[in-house]
Design an enzyme around this catalytic site. Structure first.
Site, PDB file in Angstrom:
ATOM      1  N   LYS A 195      15.141  21.137  41.643  1.00 33.40           N
ATOM      2  CA  LYS A 195      15.581  21.492  42.989  1.00 33.40           C
ATOM      3  C   LYS A 195      15.217  22.946  43.260  1.00 33.40           C
ATOM      4  O   LYS A 195      15.358  23.810  42.389  1.00 33.40           O
ATOM      5  CB  LYS A 195      17.093  21.283  43.100  1.00 33.40           C
ATOM      6  CG  LYS A 195      17.670  21.523  44.494  1.00 33.40           C
ATOM      7  CD  LYS A 195      19.171  21.205  44.535  1.00 33.40           C
ATOM      8  CE  LYS A 195      19.741  21.418  45.925  1.00 33.40           C
ATOM      9  NZ  LYS A 195      21.181  21.076  46.019  1.00 33.40           N
ATOM     10  N   SER A 222      22.785  17.977  49.811  1.00 33.82           N
ATOM     11  CA  SER A 222      21.577  18.766  49.998  1.00 33.82           C
ATOM     12  C   SER A 222      20.458  18.448  49.015  1.00 33.82           C
ATOM     13  O   SER A 222      19.319  18.864  49.217  1.00 33.82           O
ATOM     14  CB  SER A 222      21.925  20.255  49.862  1.00 33.82           C
ATOM     15  OG  SER A 222      22.362  20.542  48.542  1.00 33.82           O
ATOM     16  N   SER A 279      26.769  17.285  47.181  1.00 29.23           N
ATOM     17  CA  SER A 279      25.307  17.332  47.307  1.00 29.23           C
ATOM     18  C   SER A 279      24.537  16.697  46.163  1.00 29.23           C
ATOM     19  O   SER A 279      23.309  16.624  46.210  1.00 29.23           O
ATOM     20  CB  SER A 279      24.844  18.787  47.483  1.00 29.23           C
ATOM     21  OG  SER A 279      25.194  19.259  48.754  1.00 29.23           O
TER      22      SER A 279
END
Length: 493
Positions: free
Chosen positions: A78, A158, A182
């Site tokens: 990420k 997210s 998330s």
């Protein structure tokens, strides 16, 4: 032989050690998959040369009998984790082409154990979002589609890039972060497994901060066992992070087959929210039946302050974001928009660098921390947070081992479908997940079924502090009963 990208992380690890294929072959297969899936926009930066160098080094270590726990396993990272010498932007314009000179603790431990980095994954800007539509690099597309429809869906946020990449078989696992859901919400939207560990289990050092008392790193992978393997490598005390817990890291994978016989599983009445779709309620009941059939006892519990969790979260998180994001001012690194004086430079830089959702949350946070409003909002939200934590403590002290809830209030929705809605409607996607962050507890999302349109739905298990082992054991029971969920066709390739 099975396509190498169809393997689970555990299967790939076994194949590498038995020399059925090499780390280089495995990495090349995933590089090709990434290149063929650019329409999903899951990766914001591909690093194939770096990956092949790491894979070659892995092959050499395997040949010498020195393989690490993740030797030769291709992963995605990420874009919130700092990677030395590799661009890290938090998917925001304000960081520009920032290239860190240091490595986050979590990723350094993955490379220590032999993992291979395929590239950086898309996410909501500064992790602020529930659909991965706020990224400066554009939205991520969910590899799943509704039956009979070509409508593009969100992967959740997210960590949408992480979840989409794993679901589309572009990597064998991915790092992610969870501030209010998330990891768990995108896992549920994409038919993958994601665990948000106990606060302090994984170091936050070198991870771009959103809300420091809520942020926690964790993995997204294809199976419960794969998540357990990844979390073992990602966890551990880090003296560079003052919130890192100095506790033993167990062999999480060993707990996966432990079963749930004798466990007490709580069902909170407060999670039966008004208007809950029947398919979510039915799935929740199915999860209870699966756990009960394996020897668990199902008990009704109450978490009375749950209804205050979402509003309290959306005070605490923006307040901490307002403070954390003050460092992005155009002076030291990243974007700089010139002004006639330093104040104008600050204003222009932040206006141009931050997207609408980030600006909204900064303004909310600044407002609730301002003189005259601090006591009315922020202090009161922190008191509510204490009560939420106490609710869980009371339940666990009464002998409950884990709590079963839905992971999300719905399946994945369409891209841009929520853009005309109020921000509050988007925030309601976190209704089942934010309590876990407010209380600092571990939570895992496991795919458990599909909705009427063929989209995956997940169940969430919440555990005692630092008892992720029980979540892996219970999660495996759900996975074994429900089966794995893979997108029906690779329409993106």
């Amino acid at each position: 032989m099975t396509d190498l990208t169809d393997l689970t992380l555990t299967e790939a690890r076994d194949g590498l050690l038995s020399k059925r294929f090499s780390a280089t072959e495995l990495t090349k297969a995933h590089i090709a998959a990434v290149e063929a899936a650019r329409s999903l926009n899951a990766f914001v930066l591909e690093t194939p040369e770096h990956a092949l160098d790491q894979a070659a080094a892995s092959d050499a270590r395997i040949a010498r009998g020195e393989a690490g726990p993740l030797e030769g396993i291709p992963l995605g990272v990420k874009d919130l984790f700092a990677t030395k010498g590799v661009r890290t932007t938090a998917c925001s314009k304000i960081l520009g082409n920032f290239v860190p000179s240091y490595e986050s603790t979590v990723t350094s431990q993955l490379w220590r154990d032999g993992a291979v980095m395929l590239g950086k994954l898309n996410n909501d800007e500064f992790a602020m979002g529930s659909s991965n539509e706020t990224s400066a690099f554009g939205p991520v597309v969910n590899p799943w589609r509704r039956e009979g429809s070509n409508l593009q869906l969100v992967p959740g946020g997210s960590s949408g890039g992480s979840a989409a990449a794993v679901a589309a078989r572009l990597c064998l696992g991915a790092t992610a972060t969870d501030t209010g859901g998330s990891i768990r919400q995108p896992a549920a939207f994409t038919g993958t497994v994601g665990i948000k560990p106990t606060y302090g289990r994984c170091s936050r050092w070198g991870t771009v901060a959103f809300a420091s008392s809520l942020d926690q790193a964790g993995p997204i992978a294809k199976t419960v066992r794969d998540c357990a393997v990844l979390l073992t490598s990602m966890s551990g005390h880090d003296p560079k992070d003052s919130t890192s817990a100095n506790v033993r890291v167990p062999d999480f994978a060993a707990a996966v087959a432990r079963g749930v016989k004798g466990l007490k599983i709580g069902i909170p009445k407060e999670y039966r929210v008004e208007g809950m779709p029947a398919e979510i309620a039915d799935l929740w009941q199915a999860g209870q039946d699966w756990l009960k059939s394996e020897g668990a006892t199902i008990v009704d519990i109450t978490l009375p302050h749950t209804k205050y969790a979402l509003p309290a979260y959306y005070i605490v998180a923006p307040a901490e974001a307002s403070s954390n994001l003050a460092r992005y001012d155009g002076v030291r690194y990243g974007l700089r928009v010139p002004g006639q004086n330093i104040v104008e430079m600050y204003e222009k830089t932040r206006a141009a660098g931050f997207g609408p959702e980030v600006r909204r949350r900064i303004m909310i946070g600044t407002y609730v921390l301002s003189a005259g409003y601090y006591d009315a909002y922020y202090l009161r939200a922190q008191k509510i947070r204490t009560l939420i934590k106490r609710d869980f403590e009371t339940v666990f002290q009464a002998g409950v081992d884990a709590i079963l809830t839905p992971a999300t209030p719905s399946a994945a929705f369409g891209l841009a479908e929520m853009q005309t809605a109020s921000p509050v409607e988007m925030y309601l996607n976190d209704v089942f997940t934010v309590t876990v962050n407010m209380a600092g507890l571990p939570g895992i999302a496991v795919p458990a079924g599909k909705d009427g349109q063929g989209l995956p739905l997940g169940l969430q298990l919440i555990g005692r502090p630092f008892d992720e082992e029980t979540l892996f054991a219970a999660g495996q029971v759900i996975e074994s009963a429900a089966g794995r969920f893979v997108p029906p066709q690779a329409w993106w390739a």
